[in-house]
Design an enzyme around this catalytic site. Structure first.
Site, PDB file in Angstrom:
ATOM      1  N   TYR A  72       0.837  -1.205   0.000  1.00  0.00           N
ATOM      2  CA  TYR A  72       0.000   0.000   0.000  1.00  0.00           C
ATOM      3  C   TYR A  72       0.872   1.255   0.000  1.00  0.00           C
ATOM      4  O   TYR A  72       0.621   2.200  -0.748  1.00  0.00           O
ATOM      5  CB  TYR A  72      -0.905  -0.003   1.239  1.00  0.00           C
ATOM      6  CG  TYR A  72      -1.928   1.104   1.253  1.00  0.00           C
ATOM      7  CD1 TYR A  72      -3.226   0.878   0.778  1.00  0.00           C
ATOM      8  CD2 TYR A  72      -1.613   2.373   1.725  1.00  0.00           C
ATOM      9  CE1 TYR A  72      -4.166   1.880   0.782  1.00  0.00           C
ATOM     10  CE2 TYR A  72      -2.554   3.391   1.733  1.00  0.00           C
ATOM     11  CZ  TYR A  72      -3.838   3.147   1.262  1.00  0.00           C
ATOM     12  OH  TYR A  72      -4.759   4.160   1.269  1.00  0.00           O
ATOM     13  N   PHE A 124      -7.450  18.488 -24.931  1.00  0.00           N
ATOM     14  CA  PHE A 124      -8.124  17.191 -24.944  1.00  0.00           C
ATOM     15  C   PHE A 124      -9.430  17.292 -24.146  1.00  0.00           C
ATOM     16  O   PHE A 124      -9.492  18.017 -23.147  1.00  0.00           O
ATOM     17  CB  PHE A 124      -7.215  16.118 -24.338  1.00  0.00           C
ATOM     18  CG  PHE A 124      -7.778  14.739 -24.475  1.00  0.00           C
ATOM     19  CD1 PHE A 124      -7.801  14.106 -25.714  1.00  0.00           C
ATOM     20  CD2 PHE A 124      -8.301  14.071 -23.390  1.00  0.00           C
ATOM     21  CE1 PHE A 124      -8.346  12.838 -25.851  1.00  0.00           C
ATOM     22  CE2 PHE A 124      -8.836  12.796 -23.513  1.00  0.00           C
ATOM     23  CZ  PHE A 124      -8.859  12.180 -24.747  1.00  0.00           C
ATOM     24  N   ASP A 125     -10.456  16.551 -24.592  1.00  0.00           N
ATOM     25  CA  ASP A 125     -11.806  16.642 -23.996  1.00  0.00           C
ATOM     26  C   ASP A 125     -11.817  16.529 -22.475  1.00  0.00           C
ATOM     27  O   ASP A 125     -12.552  17.240 -21.814  1.00  0.00           O
ATOM     28  CB  ASP A 125     -12.747  15.524 -24.440  1.00  0.00           C
ATOM     29  CG  ASP A 125     -12.600  15.125 -25.868  1.00  0.00           C
ATOM     30  OD1 ASP A 125     -11.711  15.665 -26.548  1.00  0.00           O
ATOM     31  OD2 ASP A 125     -13.371  14.270 -26.303  1.00  0.00           O
ATOM     32  N   ASP A 216       0.717  18.123 -22.013  1.00  0.00           N
ATOM     33  CA  ASP A 216      -0.086  16.900 -22.017  1.00  0.00           C
ATOM     34  C   ASP A 216       0.716  15.897 -22.839  1.00  0.00           C
ATOM     35  O   ASP A 216       0.806  15.997 -24.061  1.00  0.00           O
ATOM     36  CB  ASP A 216      -1.468  17.155 -22.626  1.00  0.00           C
ATOM     37  CG  ASP A 216      -2.346  15.902 -22.594  1.00  0.00           C
ATOM     38  OD1 ASP A 216      -1.790  14.789 -22.506  1.00  0.00           O
ATOM     39  OD2 ASP A 216      -3.582  16.033 -22.666  1.00  0.00           O
ATOM     40  N   ALA A 218       0.709  12.519 -23.427  1.00  0.00           N
ATOM     41  CA  ALA A 218       0.236  11.162 -23.773  1.00  0.00           C
ATOM     42  C   ALA A 218       1.065  10.518 -24.896  1.00  0.00           C
ATOM     43  O   ALA A 218       1.385   9.333 -24.835  1.00  0.00           O
ATOM     44  CB  ALA A 218      -1.241  11.209 -24.163  1.00  0.00           C
ATOM     45  N   LYS A 259      -1.113   5.383 -23.748  1.00  0.00           N
ATOM     46  CA  LYS A 259      -0.599   5.632 -25.099  1.00  0.00           C
ATOM     47  C   LYS A 259       0.897   5.288 -25.126  1.00  0.00           C
ATOM     48  O   LYS A 259       1.242   4.122 -25.168  1.00  0.00           O
ATOM     49  CB  LYS A 259      -0.866   7.078 -25.513  1.00  0.00           C
ATOM     50  CG  LYS A 259      -2.304   7.380 -25.907  1.00  0.00           C
ATOM     51  CD  LYS A 259      -3.268   7.392 -24.764  1.00  0.00           C
ATOM     52  CE  LYS A 259      -4.648   7.872 -25.126  1.00  0.00           C
ATOM     53  NZ  LYS A 259      -5.108   8.935 -24.221  1.00  0.00           N
ATOM     54  N   HIS A 453     -22.274  10.092 -29.362  1.00  0.00           N
ATOM     55  CA  HIS A 453     -21.716   9.043 -30.228  1.00  0.00           C
ATOM     56  C   HIS A 453     -21.520   7.711 -29.503  1.00  0.00           C
ATOM     57  O   HIS A 453     -21.506   6.664 -30.130  1.00  0.00           O
ATOM     58  CB  HIS A 453     -20.414   9.492 -30.891  1.00  0.00           C
ATOM     59  CG  HIS A 453     -19.439  10.153 -29.965  1.00  0.00           C
ATOM     60  ND1 HIS A 453     -19.690  11.354 -29.360  1.00  0.00           N
ATOM     61  CD2 HIS A 453     -18.211   9.779 -29.550  1.00  0.00           C
ATOM     62  CE1 HIS A 453     -18.668  11.695 -28.603  1.00  0.00           C
ATOM     63  NE2 HIS A 453     -17.750  10.748 -28.700  1.00  0.00           N
TER      64      HIS A 453
HETATM   65  C1  LIG Z   1      -6.107   9.771 -23.753  1.00  0.00           C
HETATM   66  C2  LIG Z   1      -5.729  11.157 -23.487  1.00  0.00           C
HETATM   67  C3  LIG Z   1      -6.034  11.774 -22.267  1.00  0.00           C
HETATM   68  C4  LIG Z   1      -6.841  11.100 -21.179  1.00  0.00           C
HETATM   69  O1  LIG Z   1      -6.228   9.953 -20.734  1.00  0.00           O
HETATM   70  P1  LIG Z   1      -7.011   8.652 -20.214  1.00  0.00           P
HETATM   71  O2  LIG Z   1      -5.904   7.762 -19.794  1.00  0.00           O
HETATM   72  O3  LIG Z   1      -7.813   8.130 -21.345  1.00  0.00           O
HETATM   73  O4  LIG Z   1      -7.860   9.084 -19.069  1.00  0.00           O
HETATM   74  C5  LIG Z   1      -5.615  13.084 -22.085  1.00  0.00           C
HETATM   75  N1  LIG Z   1      -4.951  13.744 -23.039  1.00  0.00           N
HETATM   76  C6  LIG Z   1      -4.652  13.178 -24.229  1.00  0.00           C
HETATM   77  C7  LIG Z   1      -3.917  13.960 -25.261  1.00  0.00           C
HETATM   78  C8  LIG Z   1      -5.039  11.871 -24.497  1.00  0.00           C
HETATM   79  O5  LIG Z   1      -4.766  11.325 -25.685  1.00  0.00           O
END
Ligand SMILES: *Cc1c(COP(=O)(O)O)cnc(C)c1O
Length: 462
Positions: A72, A124-125, A216, A218, A259, A453
């Protein structure tokens, strides 16, 4: 002539995928209300819905899974992960989270709670949503070349528009801008890279105005590979060196390790500011878990600690980016209209050019996705009139997006180029029959239009 132009791995474990007949697929998609999100994955032959969390792990990562420390507090696997991240990205303070959006949430609590505008190339959304709930307005400032479905060969279509950024700061004042975020690569327009020069300039502007800059991250490794290949002065640098330079311009980063981390779940948030870290830790404790696991299991932390290094191997990145480019080139050769140049993680097909006779109110992108699935069991995803329409708040009239796209995303280390050939042949066949294609009617959309969607239902028009 390149002789070693193939996968830099051999296959040790296989997962069978099922071939089905067209008649079977017609029944499956009917049952799924003509929405590929509602298919069962086993009804899909080649899955190009997303590259998120779909990577194949290596033998070394699976070995890491066996030695993952599930304590933990103070897990050895946490320290291994922290060491990888510190070494590759250069940030001293690292907090794991259960996935990227949880890191986005923490970032929104640090920077977005006092109103103002958060500027980015393309947000990103999941961060957008968290920023809006926290009370800030996210603003996108991608360069013009990155905006449209043109074939402008600009090498860095993910770049932020520097002039727009400067104007915006001059107009609104730095005090109204709590944060700038650069997403590498830019997911919103197809994994298009951001140049080091652009990041350096944004960073200098941010510093001059006392505005923090977050990355960001990813798809940071794919972005670094594009920098090496396309930007002057980087061809002799390693991806590791490029990564360290890239992050040196930022105050911290958020990461979805689903990713470029080459694992199936997880994420983290980093900062260089010691004074912010206690807040990050406590937000993680209430939402994710104790600071040394943050919602991840020890085995996942361990696999990610290893995946971070595999993700920056140049052999791997060359294979990865070349495979996406191969898919794009072959589709182009067959006349299929795609966005060029191809980005890092998938190919975007221009559905409005593909089906000029189907209006956006009849969902040409969705029609293509459905016909591609029926033809060969390939699952792509629509990013067009179903996913991105808005409603005028006053009149209730539907506003369609500028672009009507279908994304074919390539999972990491999962499919071979023979699978890509199946996709090319199938989509070329769909393209040859384009004149006979009819659109769809939306019969159900759910309460929130921006999420429709995922749950929408359709009927084919006859
Ligand atoms: C996928 C993604 C996120 C969110 O990550 P999750 O692991 O799906 O929660 C944030 N920013 C970018 C650019 C992404 O491609």
């Amino acid at each position: 002539m390149k002789f070693l132009d193939a996968e830099p791995f051999r296959i040790k474990v296989v997962e069978p995928i099922k071939k089905t007949t067209r008649v079977e697929r017609e029944a499956f998609i009917h049952e799924a209300d003509f929405n590929v999100f509602k298919l069962r994955a086993e009804e899909v032959y080649i899955d190009m819905l997303t590259d998120s969390g779909t990577s194949a792990m290596s033998s070394a990562q699976w070995a890491g899974v066996m030695v993952g420390d599930e304590s933990y507090a103070g897990s050895k696997s946490f320290f291994n992960l922290r060491k990888s991240v510190q070494d590759i990205m250069g940030f001293p303070f690292v907090q794991p989270t259960h996935q990227g959006r949880a890191a986005d949430f923490i970032m929104s609590q640090l920077y977005a709670k006092n109103g103002g505008y958060i500027l980015g190339n393309l947000h990103f959304d999941s961060f957008k949503g968290h920023a809006e709930i926290a009370g800030s307005l996210p603003v996108d400032m991608i360069i013009e070349e990155g905006r449209t479905a043109n074939s402008n060969p600009h090498p860095f279509k993910g770049n932020m528009d520097i002039k727009k950024l400067e104007h915006f700061i001059a107009e609104h004042g730095a005090s109204q801008i709590p944060l700038i975020i650069i997403t590498v690569t830019s997911n919103g327009n197809g994994g298009q890279p951001v140049s080091m020069e652009n990041i350096r300039k944004v960073s200098a502007i941010a510093k001059a105005h006392g505005i923090p800059l977050m990355i960001d991250a990813a798809r940071f490794a794919e972005n670094c590979y594009f920098i090496k290949k396309r930007e002057l002065g980087y061809k002799d640098k390693t991806i590791h060196e490029i990564s360290l330079e890239l992050f040196s311009y930022a105050d911290g980063c958020v990461m979805s390790s689903k990713k470029d981390g080459l694992v199936n779940i997880g994420g983290f948030i980093c900062t260089r500011h010691e004074e912010l870290f206690p807040t990050i830790n406590q937000l993680a404790i209430i939402n994710e878990g104790f600071v040394t696991y943050g919602g991840m299991s020890g085995r996942d932390l361990e696999a990610l600690a290893i995946g971070m290094y595999e993700g920056i191997q140049e052999d791997y990145l060359e294979y990865r980016i070349d495979q996406v480019a191969y898919l794009g080139e072959q589709l182009s050769k067959r006349g299929v209209p795609i966005i060029l140049p191809t980005g890092g993680h998938g190919v975007y097909v221009d559905a409005q050019k593909f089906y000029p006779h189907i209006p956006q109110s009849e969902f040409p992108g969705q029609a293509m996705v459905i016909e591609l699935y029926k033809t060969a069991g390939v699952r792509g995803v629509e990013l067009g009139s179903c996913a991105f329409s808005k409603k005028d708040p006053k009149t209730g009239k539907v506003i369609f997006p500028d672009l009507e796209l279908v994304r074919l995303t390539v999972s990491r280390r999962v499919y071979t180029n023979r699978h890509m050939d199946v996709v090319v042949n199938a989509l070329a066949d769909v393209y040859e029959r384009r004149d006979q294609m009819k659109g769809l009617k939306l019969t159900y959309e759910g309460p929130i239009i921006s999420l429709r969607h995922f749950t929408a239902k359709f009927e084919p028009l006859s």
